[in-house]
Scaffold this active site. Structure first.
Site, PDB file in Angstrom:
ATOM      1  N   ASP A 122      -1.755  -0.477   5.937  1.00  0.00           N
ATOM      2  CA  ASP A 122      -2.085   0.170   7.216  1.00  0.00           C
ATOM      3  C   ASP A 122      -3.577   0.371   7.444  1.00  0.00           C
ATOM      4  O   ASP A 122      -3.978   0.722   8.548  1.00  0.00           O
ATOM      5  CB  ASP A 122      -1.406   1.541   7.306  1.00  0.00           C
ATOM      6  CG  ASP A 122      -2.084   2.556   6.398  1.00  0.00           C
ATOM      7  OD1 ASP A 122      -2.304   2.226   5.209  1.00  0.00           O
ATOM      8  OD2 ASP A 122      -2.427   3.654   6.865  1.00  0.00           O
ATOM      9  N   ASP A 156      -0.219   5.252   0.842  1.00  0.00           N
ATOM     10  CA  ASP A 156      -0.471   6.238   1.902  1.00  0.00           C
ATOM     11  C   ASP A 156      -0.523   5.594   3.286  1.00  0.00           C
ATOM     12  O   ASP A 156      -1.290   4.679   3.526  1.00  0.00           O
ATOM     13  CB  ASP A 156      -1.788   6.978   1.648  1.00  0.00           C
ATOM     14  CG  ASP A 156      -1.720   7.831   0.402  1.00  0.00           C
ATOM     15  OD1 ASP A 156      -0.630   8.326   0.083  1.00  0.00           O
ATOM     16  OD2 ASP A 156      -2.762   7.994  -0.257  1.00  0.00           O
ATOM     17  N   ASP A 169       0.859  -1.174   0.000  1.00  0.00           N
ATOM     18  CA  ASP A 169       0.000   0.000   0.000  1.00  0.00           C
ATOM     19  C   ASP A 169       0.907   1.240   0.000  1.00  0.00           C
ATOM     20  O   ASP A 169       2.102   1.153   0.321  1.00  0.00           O
ATOM     21  CB  ASP A 169      -0.879  -0.041   1.266  1.00  0.00           C
ATOM     22  CG  ASP A 169      -1.672   1.237   1.456  1.00  0.00           C
ATOM     23  OD1 ASP A 169      -2.357   1.651   0.495  1.00  0.00           O
ATOM     24  OD2 ASP A 169      -1.598   1.834   2.558  1.00  0.00           O
TER      25      ASP A 169
HETATM   26  C1  2M8 Z   1      -7.039   8.791  -1.146  1.00  0.00           C
HETATM   27  O1  2M8 Z   1      -6.512   7.577  -0.696  1.00  0.00           O
HETATM   28  C2  2M8 Z   1      -6.155   7.471   0.675  1.00  0.00           C
HETATM   29  C3  2M8 Z   1      -5.367   6.181   0.813  1.00  0.00           C
HETATM   30  O2  2M8 Z   1      -5.865   5.198   1.580  1.00  0.00           O
HETATM   31  C4  2M8 Z   1      -7.353   7.530   1.596  1.00  0.00           C
HETATM   32  O3  2M8 Z   1      -8.392   6.926   1.314  1.00  0.00           O
HETATM   33  O4  2M8 Z   1      -7.238   8.204   2.617  1.00  0.00           O
HETATM   34  C5  2M8 Z   1      -7.182   8.754  -2.674  1.00  0.00           C
HETATM   35  O5  2M8 Z   1      -8.084   9.743  -3.051  1.00  0.00           O
HETATM   36  C6  2M8 Z   1      -5.881   8.974  -3.389  1.00  0.00           C
HETATM   37  O6  2M8 Z   1      -6.130   9.143  -4.757  1.00  0.00           O
HETATM   38  C7  2M8 Z   1      -5.153  10.168  -2.832  1.00  0.00           C
HETATM   39  O7  2M8 Z   1      -3.867  10.268  -3.406  1.00  0.00           O
HETATM   40  C8  2M8 Z   1      -5.013  10.048  -1.334  1.00  0.00           C
HETATM   41  C9  2M8 Z   1      -4.341  11.272  -0.760  1.00  0.00           C
HETATM   42  O8  2M8 Z   1      -4.215  11.196   0.625  1.00  0.00           O
HETATM   43  O9  2M8 Z   1      -6.284   9.904  -0.735  1.00  0.00           O
HETATM   44 MG    MG Z   2      -2.931   3.239   3.452  1.00  0.00          MG
HETATM   45 MG    MG Z   3      -4.262   2.906   0.166  1.00  0.00          MG
END
Ligand code: 2M8
Ligand code: MG
Ligand code: MG
Length: 259
Positions: A204, A8, A6
């Site tokens: 995570d 982020d 993963d």
């Molecule tokens: C979003 O993805 C994160 C990852 O888990 C989330 O859901 O908090 C998505 O919109 C992704 O495209 C974007 O880059 C990310 C940014 O924090 O948020």
């Molecule tokens: Mg994540």
């Molecule tokens: Mg993710």
């Protein structure tokens, strides 16, 4: 060995998107030609850029929680596999569901890049890429847990499901998922490379549970999500829980399994 990770909150810091603590491991894996396969909620447009920055261009990746899969560029055919329900169909379904029941949510389509930049801390260019969904939709849920259960039912009736990332929720074709995508890619490695790979996964968030359930060994990186992750087999021999969040926890996980 194949590594599915993963982004982020796992390989990337959830606030700054930095990956420096993981850089030396990434270099080593590259030297040893061990594929690091990015597996994220992010769009393919975002992951294309991130793959370049991480030195992983050309490798397979999984975008939009499995709704988009990029095979290795050397494989024939290397065409992207995109979920059968396109982003516009999903947006349309969401609009209809919202009209019938008064669910409170705000999707990325309801706002402009400026707002997405504020929500995510991404710059304007990256925020633009974050809304280039091909086969899912991203939203902020602003309603109760009870309403969420009703929303899930309404989505299921349309062949859709919802998964929880770190800050946002993602709606996609119910037939797609990080698990389905991982299994498909492992099968492609068998077919194209004649490998019977061992798989290591890192994640995570709740949306990473299917990924972590599908691999041989798993690293649960300490996350910010209050719901956390529940795994089918959480035995210490198979699963390592990191002490630190983000890329420092990622490094810890690889130290644990590969050192
Ligand atoms: C979003 O993805 C994160 C990852 O888990 C989330 O859901 O908090 C998505 O919109 C992704 O495209 C974007 O880059 C990310 C940014 O924090 O948020
Ligand atoms: Mg994540
Ligand atoms: Mg993710």
């Amino acid at each position: 060995l194949l590594i599915f990770t993963d982004l982020d909150g796992t390989l990337l810091d959830i606030h700054t998107y930095d990956w420096q603590p993981a850089a030396s491991w990434l270099e080593r894996l590259q030297d040893e030609q061990i594929p690091v396969i990015l597996c994220s909620s992010k769009t393919a447009a975002e992951i294309d850029d991130i793959q370049q920055e991480l030195g992983l261009a050309g490798l397979p990746f999984i975008a939009e929680n499995g709704a988009v899969i990029q095979p290795d560029v050397r494989w024939e055919p290397a065409t992207r596999v995109v979920g059968r329900l396109a982003h516009d169909d999903i947006s349309h379904a969401l609009a209809q569901i919202r009209q019938h029941a008064s669910f409170k949510f705000t999707s990325f389509d309801d706002v402009d890049e400026g707002v997405i930049a504020e929500w995510t801390g991404l710059n304007r260019v990256r925020s633009q890429l974050a809304r280039r969904h091909e086969a899912s939709a991203t939203l902020i849920w602003r309603d109760s847990d009870e309403q969420l259960a009703r929303f899930e039912e309404a989505l299921a009736a349309q062949g859709l499901k919802i998964v929880q990332g770190a800050r946002f929720w993602h709606v996609l074709d119910a037939r797609c998922g990080k698990d389905v995508a991982v299994n498909w890619l492992v099968e492609q490695y068998r077919l194209h490379e004649g490998l019977e790979p061992i798989t290591l996964g890192l994640g995570d968030g709740p949306n990473d549970a299917p990924l972590l359930d599908s691999v041989n060994v798993a690293v649960v990186v300490k996350g910010i999500n209050r719901h956390g992750i529940t795994l089918k087999d959480d035995s210490p021999a198979r699963v390592y829980h990191s002490q630190r969040p983000g890329p420092a926890g990622w490094r810890e996980g690889l130290d644990h399994f590969l050192s």
